[in-house]
Design an enzyme around this catalytic site. Structure first.
Site, short mmCIF file in Angstrom:
data_model
loop_
_atom_site.label_atom_id
_atom_site.label_comp_id
_atom_site.label_asym_id
_atom_site.label_seq_id
_atom_site.Cartn_x
_atom_site.Cartn_y
_atom_site.Cartn_z
N LYS A 36 34.67 -44.05 -82.36
CA LYS A 36 34.81 -45.49 -82.59
C LYS A 36 35.14 -45.76 -84.05
CE LYS A 36 30.96 -46.20 -79.47
NZ LYS A 36 29.51 -46.16 -79.62
N LYS A 55 28.04 -37.06 -91.78
CA LYS A 55 27.99 -38.44 -92.27
C LYS A 55 27.44 -38.56 -93.68
CE LYS A 55 28.35 -40.95 -88.03
NZ LYS A 55 27.75 -41.74 -86.98
N LYS A 67 37.28 -35.26 -82.66
CA LYS A 67 36.73 -35.99 -81.51
C LYS A 67 37.23 -37.44 -81.52
CE LYS A 67 32.55 -37.80 -81.83
NZ LYS A 67 31.12 -38.08 -81.93
P1 TYM Z 1 27.63 -42.90 -78.95
O1 TYM Z 1 27.36 -44.36 -78.94
O2 TYM Z 1 28.36 -42.31 -80.09
O3 TYM Z 1 28.43 -42.49 -77.65
C1 TYM Z 1 28.01 -42.91 -76.36
C2 TYM Z 1 28.25 -41.78 -75.37
O4 TYM Z 1 29.63 -41.42 -75.36
C3 TYM Z 1 29.77 -40.02 -75.56
N1 TYM Z 1 31.00 -39.75 -76.33
C4 TYM Z 1 32.00 -38.96 -75.93
N2 TYM Z 1 32.17 -38.25 -74.80
C5 TYM Z 1 33.33 -37.55 -74.70
N3 TYM Z 1 34.31 -37.56 -75.64
C6 TYM Z 1 34.17 -38.27 -76.78
N4 TYM Z 1 35.13 -38.27 -77.69
C7 TYM Z 1 32.97 -39.02 -76.96
N5 TYM Z 1 32.52 -39.83 -77.95
C8 TYM Z 1 31.31 -40.27 -77.55
C9 TYM Z 1 28.52 -39.61 -76.35
O5 TYM Z 1 28.25 -38.25 -76.20
C10 TYM Z 1 27.48 -40.50 -75.72
O6 TYM Z 1 26.99 -39.92 -74.53
N6 TYM Z 1 23.28 -40.79 -80.26
C11 TYM Z 1 24.01 -41.42 -79.17
C12 TYM Z 1 23.31 -42.66 -78.62
C13 TYM Z 1 21.90 -42.45 -78.19
C14 TYM Z 1 21.47 -41.77 -77.03
C15 TYM Z 1 20.06 -41.89 -77.02
C16 TYM Z 1 22.14 -41.09 -76.01
C17 TYM Z 1 20.80 -42.92 -78.83
N7 TYM Z 1 19.70 -42.59 -78.11
C18 TYM Z 1 19.28 -41.31 -76.02
C19 TYM Z 1 21.37 -40.52 -75.01
C20 TYM Z 1 19.96 -40.63 -75.00
C21 TYM Z 1 25.37 -41.86 -79.68
O7 TYM Z 1 25.59 -42.07 -80.83
O8 TYM Z 1 26.27 -42.10 -78.70
#
Ligand code: TYM
Length: 340
Positions: free
Chosen positions: A199, A114, A196
Site C-alpha cells: 500500500k 522500516k 512485494k
Molecule cells: P497488512 O494490512 O499489511 O495486510 C493485510 C493482509 O494482506 C496480506 N498481504 C499480501 N498478501 C499477498 N501479497 C501481497 N503483496 C500482500 N500484501 C499484504 C498480508 O499478509 C495480510 O494478511 N500485520 C498485519 C495486520 C495484522 C494482523 C494481526 C494479521 C495485525 N494484527 C493479527 C493477522 C493477525 C499487516 O500489516 O497486514
C-alpha cells in the site's frame, strides 16, 4: 476453549486495499467462514505506529470495514470489529511485551526495513509484532489466514504462546497456525516484480487497488514489467514479472498455473495481459458495486458496534484467564463505582 475452529485475522487501515491483500488474505477470510468461527479485525492501533491524520484514519477504518463486507465477509457469520474498540488488545500486548526478548524483536524483517537503524524510529514499530501476537492470542485463534509477508510475525506469536505455556501451563494460550495460500500468498509489485505489492509504494503503477477504475487496472497490467524472451512460463528466479502475472491470473480465475501456461503456449505477453485485465475487472467490479452501497450506510456502523460487543465478550474472558495465570489484578470483584 471453543470446539469449533477459531479463525482470526486483521488488516491495517492504511489506504485502499490492493489485490495482494485480496488474493493473499481476504479470499481466505471469506472461504473460512464456512469452516470456523471467524473474527476479522481492522487494526487501527497498528496503523498509528507511523503518524496518521485522525480524520484520515477514521475514514480508512470505514473503507476497510466496507471492503470486508464487499468481498463477501458476512457479519452475521463473522465478527467484524475495530481493534481500538476492544481494550484487551493493548492490555495483552503489555503482558506479552514482558515475555518478549529485545533480540528477537530486533530480528523482525519488517522492523529492520522500516526503521533502517534509525534511532528515532518510533518504539511502536519495534513493538508492532507483539501487538499482533496479542490480537491473535486474545481470541484463542487456531488459524490465522495471512499472506506470506506475515510468516515471521506468526512464528513470533507461536514462540510467545509456547514460552508462556511452558511456564504457566498449556491452558494459558492456544498456539495458532498461520494459513497461507499456494497462489496469492505473495503478490509482487507490477512495475518491480522483485518487490512485494504494498500500500505504501510510491508508484500507483506498482499495484491495483480494489477501488481502482477499469482504465487504471488496464494501464497497470498492460505496462507491467516483464522480460524480453516472450515465453509464457512460470519461473520465479528468471522470469519474475511473467510469473507474478501467472500467479495473479491463477488466484483470480481459480485455474492452475500449468493450465494457464498451456492455454497461452505460443502466444505473446500482450494476450496474457489483455485477458488478465478482463479476469481482474470481472472480479473487482462487483466488489466495487457492493462497496458503494455500504460505505456510507448506517448498517456499516451497526456492524462495527455489534462486532465490538461480540469481540469484547471473547476478549474479556481471555483476559480474566490470562491475568489470573500471571497473578495480575486485585480489585476485579469490587463492584464498579465502589470507593468513590
Ligand atoms: P497488512 O494490512 O499489511 O495486510 C493485510 C493482509 O494482506 C496480506 N498481504 C499480501 N498478501 C499477498 N501479497 C501481497 N503483496 C500482500 N500484501 C499484504 C498480508 O499478509 C495480510 O494478511 N500485520 C498485519 C495486520 C495484522 C494482523 C494481526 C494479521 C495485525 N494484527 C493479527 C493477522 C493477525 C499487516 O500489516 O497486514
Amino acid at each position: 476453549m471453543t470446539m469449533k475452529t477459531r479463525v482470526f485475522s486483521g488488516v491495517q487501515p492504511t489506504g485502499n486495499l490492493h489485490i495482494g491483500n485480496y488474493l493473499g488474505a481476504l479470499t481466505q477470510f471469506v472461504d473460512l467462514q464456512n469452516e470456523g468461527e471467524c473474527v476479522y479485525c481492522i487494526v487501527d492501533m497498528h496503523a498509528i505506529t507511523l503518524p496518521k491524520e485522525p480524520d484520515e484514519l477514521r475514514d480508512h477504518v470505514l473503507d476497510v470495514a466496507a471492503l470486508y463486507i464487499a468481498v463477501g465477509i458476512d457479519p452475521k457469520k463473522s465478527i467484524v470489529f475495530v481493534q481500538s474498540d476492544v481494550p484487551g488488545h493493548a492490555e495483552l500486548a503489555w503482558i506479552l511485551t514482558c515475555q518478549s526478548y529485545t533480540g528477537e524483536l530486533s530480528r523482525m524483517t519488517q522492523f529492520k526495513d522500516k526503521s533502517r537503524g534509525n534511532e528515532s524510529a518510533p518504539a511502536g514499530l519495534f513493538m508492532y509484532p507483539v501487538l499482533m501476537a496479542a490480537d491473535i492470542l486474545l481470541y484463542d485463534a487456531d488459524v490465522v489466514p495471512v499472506g506470506r509477508d506475515q510468516k515471521q510475525h506468526i512464528e513470533l506469536t507461536r514462540d510467545l504462546a509456547i514460552r508462556v505455556n511452558n511456564r504457566l501451563g498449556e491452558d494459558t494460550f492456544v498456539v495458532p497456525e498461520g494459513r497461507f495460500l499456494k497462489e496469492g500468498a505473495r503478490i509482487m509489485a507490477l512495475d518491480d516484480p522483485t518487490a512485494k505489492m504494498s500500500k505504501s509504494a510510491e508508484s500507483e503503477m506498482s499495484r491495483i487497488s480494489l477501488l481502482d477504475d477499469e482504465a487504471k487496472i488496464k494501464k497497470a497490467i498492460m505496462r507491467s514489467t516483464t522480460d524480453s524472451d516472450g515465453e509464457i512460463r512460470y519461473d520465479i528466479e528468471n522470469k519474475p514479472g511473467v510469473s507474478n502475472l501467472l500467479s495473479i491470473y491463477s488466484a483470480f480465475s481459480g485455474r492452475s498455473i500449468p493450465e494457464i501456461e498451456r492455454a497461452y503456449e505460443g502466444q505473446g505477453y500482450g494476450s496474457l495481459k489483455k485477458d488478465l485485465v478482463e479476469v481482474a475487472v470481472d472480479q473487482i467490479r462487483p466488489i466495487q458495486a457492493r462497496y458503494a452501497e455500504i460505505r456510507h450506510s448506517e448498517a456499516l456502523t451497526r456492524v462495527l458496534a455489534d462486532g465490538a460487543e461480540r469481540a469484547g465478550v471473547i476478549a474479556e474472558a481471555t483476559m480474566r484467564r490470562v491475568k489470573d495465570k500471571f497473578g495480575l489484578g486485585g480489585g476485579a470483584s469490587v463492584p464498579s463505582g465502589a470507593g468513590r
